[in-house]
Design an enzyme around this catalytic site. Structure first.
Site, PDB file in Angstrom:
ATOM      1  N   SER A 213       0.734  -1.204  -0.176  1.00 47.41           N
ATOM      2  CA  SER A 213      -0.060  -0.020  -0.137  1.00 47.41           C
ATOM      3  C   SER A 213       0.843   1.489  -0.138  1.00 47.41           C
ATOM      4  O   SER A 213       0.372   2.264  -0.344  1.00 47.41           O
ATOM      5  CB  SER A 213      -0.896   0.081   1.322  1.00 47.41           C
ATOM      6  OG  SER A 213      -0.170  -0.118   2.471  1.00 47.41           O
ATOM      7  N   HIS A 241      -5.396  -3.389  -2.800  1.00 47.13           N
ATOM      8  CA  HIS A 241      -5.144  -2.485  -3.730  1.00 47.13           C
ATOM      9  C   HIS A 241      -4.699  -3.164  -5.152  1.00 47.13           C
ATOM     10  O   HIS A 241      -3.968  -2.483  -6.171  1.00 47.13           O
ATOM     11  CB  HIS A 241      -3.821  -1.665  -3.240  1.00 47.13           C
ATOM     12  CG  HIS A 241      -3.777  -0.881  -1.962  1.00 47.13           C
ATOM     13  ND1 HIS A 241      -4.190   0.421  -2.131  1.00 47.13           N
ATOM     14  CD2 HIS A 241      -3.789  -1.122  -0.716  1.00 47.13           C
ATOM     15  CE1 HIS A 241      -4.378   0.909  -1.153  1.00 47.13           C
ATOM     16  NE2 HIS A 241      -3.941   0.069  -0.030  1.00 47.13           N
ATOM     17  N   LYS A 272     -11.974   0.950  -2.285  1.00 41.86           N
ATOM     18  CA  LYS A 272     -11.045   1.622  -2.919  1.00 41.86           C
ATOM     19  C   LYS A 272     -11.534   1.547  -4.256  1.00 41.86           C
ATOM     20  O   LYS A 272     -12.484   2.331  -4.849  1.00 41.86           O
ATOM     21  CB  LYS A 272      -9.475   0.852  -3.038  1.00 41.86           C
ATOM     22  CG  LYS A 272      -9.091   1.101  -1.581  1.00 41.86           C
ATOM     23  CD  LYS A 272      -7.863   0.279  -1.257  1.00 41.86           C
ATOM     24  CE  LYS A 272      -7.366   0.443   0.345  1.00 41.86           C
ATOM     25  NZ  LYS A 272      -8.216   0.366   1.111  1.00 41.86           N
TER      26      LYS A 272
END
Length: 432
Positions: A213, A241, A272
């Protein structure tokens, strides 16, 4: 010896009107030290450089309003640019009208809606796995999966740069944890060999971020798969991610290497790419059902609100239909990495839309750099060596990008970094 001085005592009026004295618990001494004059927090805050918990007054994807001023957002994990998409907002509104604002209970009891089951089925199919279980947040996902799947006599092997939620999972697990140096699979092999010699009966779990990250580095999944097979270990990838970002169709880090079938557990988050809140784990049906019944953060937490679930379903549909978003995201990432390097910035070995720009070892310089960028109209995330977020001596401006950033916005971000970088002497080349 008394733990609290007279200065630490709190005065209050007792019921009979007399002044009484209460000695404050010593537990709170550290809180006062944190806030005291001369402490780092106060020094940064009093200098007007404190960058955290800044309120965003309006967020429209690549643009936001902060302190009444419009800025370019280069610090969001909204990778597909869907948080303000009208279709996504409409889906959330429809779910509220049909189901209300919340479930008021855990999935285990009264908190399972038909759309929870629909999303679990769609995600399992999307990821090419037999089953899926939802969690209320991505953080709770990794905590629950690690705690739920491991037992007292097991061993966990965790990358030292893993996200805090993985660390939290190892802390609540009854298993023992061995941490290997970041991305150092030679070190991991030695730890596995030692464990095999000393505790041959122990079951083993290797867990790592799929995309790290802070650095934007992709884990060495092929080598991890080989090590897991050699030492009879399960492998879990946290693709917070990675899903919606890398791999064919955005299916994550295992898919990126063509190894989806070789990775038994993949976790992810909806905060996200999927513009929502919540998390998930996918894998073989028996494994997922076991986690569903054993993970405390699943059993004892209220389920995802219906609007969040509907948001993810809509985002998943858009991801599958609008393939240009992933293509654009990767084009942008390469452009910005090259742009920062051409300016003379160190961006480590980023391979994703997360691009760290190294500022140096001075925390105050990093905070001043962030403040100056904000004044230039660019919002990023300053990350300093606190609680292991980044290595000592490597304060960074963590930048991250969306498929919806325009070329003009990207060039403006680079130019703002150039101007501020020259001002602070953090560039190795470049002209004013």
């Amino acid at each position: 010896m008394m733990k609290a001085s007279l200065q630490d005592r709190l005065h209050f009026m007792a019921a009979d009107g007399e002044t009484a004295v209460r000695t404050e618990p010593s537990l709170f001494a550290k809180t006062h030290a944190f806030m005291a004059a001369g402490a780092l927090y106060r020094e940064v805050y009093d200098a007007g450089l404190y960058p955290y918990f800044r309120p965003i007054e309006r967020n429209e994807g690549t643009r936001a309003i902060i302190n009444g001023k419009e800025v370019i957002m280069a610090g969001s994990n909204n990778y597909l640019g869907l948080t303000s998409d009208p279709r996504v907002k409409e889906a959330a509104e429809r779910a509220i009208h049909q189901y209300g604002t919340g479930c008021t209970g855990s999935r285990f009891l009264n908190g399972t809606l038909d759309i929870h089951l629909e999303l679990e089925g769609r995600l399992a199919e999307f990821m090419g796995k037999e089953a899926c279980v939802l969690f209320s947040t991505g953080y709770m996902t990794n905590m629950g999966v690690i705690q739920g799947i491991t037992s007292k006599n097991d061993l966990i092997f965790s990358d030292k740069d893993n996200h805090s939620c993985i660390v939290a999972g190892t802390q609540v697990s009854p298993a023992d944890t061995r941490r290997y140096r970041h991305d150092d699979l030679t070190h991991l092999r030695r730890l596995l060999q030692k464990a095999e010699a000393e505790r041959p009966e122990a079951d083993k779990l290797i867990v790592t971020d799929g995309v790290f990250s802070m650095s934007g580095r992709i884990a060495q999944v092929p080598e991890l798969v080989k090590l897991a097979a050699e030492f009879d270990a399960a492998l879990a990838l946290d693709d917070a991610h990675a899903v919606g970002v890398i791999g064919p169709g955005g299916r994550g880090s295992a898919a990126y290497f063509g190894l989806s079938e070789e990775v038994p557990i993949t976790t992810g988050t909806f905060s996200k790419s999927f513009a929502s809140l919540g998390g998930f784990a996918v894998g073989e049906r028996d494994v997922i059902e076991y986690i569903r019944h054993m993970a405390h953060s699943h059993i004892f937490s209220a389920s995802m609100p219906p609007s969040n679930v509907a948001t993810v379903l809509q985002c998943l549909e858009i991801l599958c239909e609008e393939t240009w978003r992933l293509e654009r995201l990767w084009k942008i990432s390469a452009y910005m990495r090259d742009g920062f390097r051409d300016l003379g910035f160190n961006v480590w070995k980023s391979q994703a839309p997360i691009i760290p720009v190294v500022i140096g070892d001075e925390m105050m310089t990093a905070f001043q750099f962030w403040t100056d960028l904000l004044e230039e109209g660019v919002f990023v995330n300053p990350v300093v060596p606190w609680r292991g977020a980044v290595p000592r001596g490597h304060a960074i401006m963590r930048t991250s990008y969306m498929a919806t950033h325009t070329d003009e916005e990207l060039d403006y971000i680079l130019d703002a970094f150039r101007r501020v970088g020259l001002r602070h002497g953090t560039l190795s080349n470049g002209l004013p």
